[in-house]
Design an enzyme around this catalytic site. Structure first.
Site, PDB file in Angstrom:
ATOM      1  N   SER A 265       0.843  -1.198   0.000  1.00  0.00           N
ATOM      2  CA  SER A 265       0.000   0.000   0.000  1.00  0.00           C
ATOM      3  C   SER A 265       0.875   1.243   0.000  1.00  0.00           C
ATOM      4  CB  SER A 265      -0.884   0.029   1.243  1.00  0.00           C
ATOM      5  OG  SER A 265      -0.108   0.319   2.405  1.00  0.00           O
ATOM      6  N   ASP A 266       0.371   2.309  -0.593  1.00  0.00           N
ATOM      7  CA  ASP A 266       1.003   3.593  -0.325  1.00  0.00           C
ATOM      8  C   ASP A 266       0.758   3.905   1.144  1.00  0.00           C
ATOM      9  OD1 ASP A 266       2.325   5.991  -0.604  1.00  0.00           O
ATOM     10  OD2 ASP A 266       1.175   6.649  -2.344  1.00  0.00           O
ATOM     11  N   TRP A 267       1.569   4.799   1.697  1.00  0.00           N
ATOM     12  CA  TRP A 267       1.526   5.056   3.135  1.00  0.00           C
ATOM     13  C   TRP A 267       0.205   5.742   3.514  1.00  0.00           C
ATOM     14  CZ3 TRP A 267       5.216   2.363   1.680  1.00  0.00           C
ATOM     15  CH2 TRP A 267       6.275   1.964   2.499  1.00  0.00           C
ATOM     16  N   GLY A 268      -0.626   5.008   4.234  1.00  0.00           N
ATOM     17  CA  GLY A 268      -1.914   5.545   4.649  1.00  0.00           C
ATOM     18  C   GLY A 268      -3.017   5.349   3.639  1.00  0.00           C
TER      19      GLY A 268
END
Length: 753
Positions: A265-268
């Site tokens: 995932s991208d961060w957040g």
């Protein structure tokens, strides 16, 4: 007593040895066994808790291994053009290390502008060596999102508007990095084509545009480059967030493309446990959860693929099929990275890396305009040089978002120019304008304080006076990596240059006709002064060796050979996304306040479809400021008449086009031969031409080389959404060969049966 002790010790050693002979080495540690068998053995030995622990972060940039079984943790790092400085375990603040300074390589727009596949491999290999030396297992790059609008604040991290060029430049980068046992994570899959509303948007794009424009580079990255990981994006597609998206991750990536790697995932970017379980995500990072309010000691336990996942399994609400698939992918990744005993040690800030950074910068710089050949600077005539503009003295390795770097050094444009010219000419500097005087971003301090409180008119007049007294004027301006310029998290507010630079440039054109504008940016900009400026250089963000690379081109030590990886429109309204599509989102929804949070996302319709960049300009005959593929040289080239090895090809056949390129000037240089394909009669709307091949050719004065480019039916195909397949319609086609999308030199017609 001593004899008794020795006797008992011998008995113990003999007993221990006999036991050791009967111990079987676990298969997962036996390097003679196939990796698939080793993965299954390791999986069978792991507890449910250990498996779930591998699926989410344990710190800002690391995820857990299985210490009991000797499986190491994973360490990730930004970014695409340099290894990020160390941050604290749980915070974004700098860790304060003294040995995490690196070589900053040119940003990826500059790499793409080289149009040199070998240079991309060199870049990747050097970057991978630095990541490996810093004990990183996953490098978060390259960024390969398509350049849809010049306002996108993150375009400088990507490789331009064309899916074919991006694909061909991304694959060797990936292979170079991974040759060090460091995984790449191509990003952001998919449609992260603007920063505004990136967390709160729902992209609406038709299947044809998706498959022809926005997905090809990702497909090449995983099917040709074998990128070991891929990063999901923030935005929604079909009302599901990209990092937990059934259509993108399961149907296309892991289904159609048979991807065996890890989806990060991208961060957040994760916000739903059940979707994250079922819709293709393997490893979760950066979720903004608060462990204390949930009554746990560790916030990471509250990640969507952490305790909530474990609870669902233990309650019987979900099974472990998806869990074992995710962990198997991570274990396969471990055998290529953390458990790969054959990976090299790496190196950092080496002379070889500095050379690569300088060479990429030199080859990526694009000479946009050069009236009367005033460049390179003729030191037989020029004895005084005025360098004007804040970007000549401002560090650009710091800032811009997650790709901000703690560079070991950065040669500024002014310093590079002085180093090259000072022995033969007097070099003086004037500020001209004040933009962003700050020298700190995200805790990384450049050490610069560029504060200057003088009024704008005083700065302008000082610059004009210096220009009048000088033999040659170099203005170094453009954008910077501050918010609302070339920076993550926000888009540009306008297409024009900031900080009143247009007025300054206009004044300088009147003060001295021997004048070159150097634009430091990762984006196209408006140029109301373009007709009055004799020379324009697109210099990008060139990293540690920026000043040396620029001075080498201005002096003629290097003959410029860069070509634009995206179109420079005259005005913003000439761009298809702004003419036909929705930016930054649906107007009615904007007015209603949508997009402010994830509960009320804003829709963004890509109404322009496949007509992105030059596909729009060329088809609609809208003259750009500078075209895709454009770039001048200090020498001249001539293309010979192209020929094909056949006039008719079948669906299973290939066709080769052959032509010559000759250096007709007096200086050694390189030309990029670009092959475009035009479908002369189609049942669906198609661009007037599309890039389907290119070769960079290095030639001495008078030298001529033969170039051959081979294509198959994939170069002739369009995506039929109704059939959900690629179609090459029988009929007449034309191969168009030149050195820019608007400068075709030779053509060949042929027929597909």
């Amino acid at each position: 007593m001593l004899k008794k002790f020795v006797f008992l010790s011998l008995i113990t050693l003999t007993y221990t040895a006999s036991i050791a002979q009967n111990i079987t080495t676990p298969t997962y540690l036996d390097e003679t066994k196939p990796v698939e068998q080793r993965v299954q053995d390791a999986l069978s030995r792991m507890t449910l808790e250990e498996k779930v622990a591998m699926l989410h972060a344990q710190s800002k940039f690391s995820s857990a291994g299985v210490p009991r079984l000797g499986i190491p943790e994973f360490w990730t790092t930004d970014g695409p053009h340099g290894v990020r400085a160390e941050v604290k375990w749980d915070e974004w603040d700098q860790a304060g290390w003294t040995n995490d300074s690196i070589v900053a390589f040119p940003a990826l727009t500059a790499l793409a502008a080289t149009w040199n596949k070998k240079m991309s491999w060199n870049y990747g290999k050097a970057l991978g060596e630095e990541a490996r030396y810093r004990k990183k297992d996953i490098l978060l790059g390259p960024g390969i999102n398509i350049y849809r609008t010049p306002l996108n604040g993150r375009n400088f991290e990507y490789m331009g508007e064309d899916p074919y060029l991006t694909s061909k430049m991304a694959v060797p980068y990936i292979q170079g990095v991974q040759s060090n046992g460091v995984a790449t994570s191509v990003k952001h899959f998919a449609f992260n084509n603007q920063e505004m509303f990136r967390h709160t948007s729902n992209v609406k794009v038709d299947d044809r545009a998706m498959y022809e424009i926005y997905l090809p580079a990702f497909k090449a990255a995983v099917t040709e480059g074998d990128s070991w990981t891929i990063m999901g994006a923030y935005d929604k597609y079909k009302d599901q967030y990209s990092s937990q998206n059934q259509y993108l991750l399961n149907d296309i990536l892991k289904g159609e493309w048979n991807y065996k790697g890890v989806v990060i995932s991208d961060w957040g970017a994760v916000n739903n446990t059940e979707q994250a379980i079922k819709n293709g995500l393997d490893l979760e990072f950066g979720s903004w959860t608060n462990g204390l309010s949930a009554g746990t000691k560790n916030a990471y336990d509250n990640y969507y693929l952490a305790q909530p996942y474990l609870n669902l399994i233990k309650s019987g609400k979900v099974g472990t099929k998806e869990l074992d698939d995710k962990v198997s992918r991570l274990l396969n990744l471990a055998y290529k990275t953390t458990m790969n005993k054959n990976k090299p040690f790496g190196s950092i800030a080496s002379e070889e890396h500095k050379t690569v950074a300088k060479q990429v910068g030199e080859e990526g710089i694009v000479l946009l305009k050069n009236d009367k050949n005033i460049l390179p600077i003729d030191l037989n005539k020029v004895k005084t040089i005025a360098v004007i503009g804040e970007n000549a003295i401002k560090m650009m390795t710091v800032g811009g978002g997650s790709s901000s770097l703690k560079a070991k050094y950065e040669i500024l444009p002014l310093d590079g120019i002085k180093s090259r010219f000072a022995k033969e000419a007097e070099v003086k500097f004037a500020r001209g304008y004040v933009g962003d005087p700050r020298g700190e971003y995200n805790g990384v301090k450049s050490g610069q304080d560029l504060k200057d409180d003088r009024p704008a008119d005083v700065l302008l007049n000082e610059a004009v006076d210096l220009a009048k007294k000088s033999d040659f004027v170099i203005f170094v301006g453009g954008l910077n990596k501050s918010d609302h310029q070339d920076a993550e998290g926000a888009d540009r507010k306008s297409y024009g240059l900031p900080y009143n630079q247009d007025n300054l440039i206009a004044a300088l054109t009147k003060a001295n006709k021997n004048f070159a504008v150097v634009l430091v940016s990762g984006n196209a900009v408006a140029m109301p002064w373009v007709k009055d400026v004799p020379a324009i250089v697109q210099a990008w963000y060139l990293g540690s060796e920026a000043g040396h690379s620029l001075a080498s081109v201005l002096s003629g030590d290097t003959n410029p050979s860069g070509k634009l990886p995206f179109t420079f429109p005259v005005k913003l309204e000439d761009n298809a996304a702004h003419r036909l599509g929705e930016y930054p989102g649906n107007k009615e929804e904007l007015a209603a306040g949508k997009g402010k949070n994830q509960e009320n996302p804003i829709n963004i319709s890509y109404n322009e479809g496949i007509f992105v960049g030059y596909r729009w300009h060329d088809t609609q005959k809208i003259k750009p400021q500078f075209s895709f593929g454009h770039g001048l040289s200090y020498t001249t080239f001539a293309f010979g008449k192209a020929k094909s090895d056949k006039t008719t090809m079948t669906q299973d056949d290939k066709i080769t086009f052959t032509f010559t390129v000759k250096n007709t000037g007096r200086k050694a240089g390189a030309e990029v031969a670009q092959l475009y394909i035009a479908d002369l009669k189609s049942s669906v709307p198609r661009p007037s031409k599309e890039l389907k091949g290119f070769e960079k050719v290095f030639l001495n004065p008078g030298e001529e080389k033969e170039v051959s480019i081979t294509i198959d039916k994939t170069a002739l195909s369009f995506f039929d959404a109704d059939k959900h397949s690629w179609v090459a319609e029988p009929g007449d086609f034309e191969a168009l060969i030149g050195n820019a999308s608007d400068n075709i030199q030779t053509k060949v017609k042929f027929t597909l049966q």
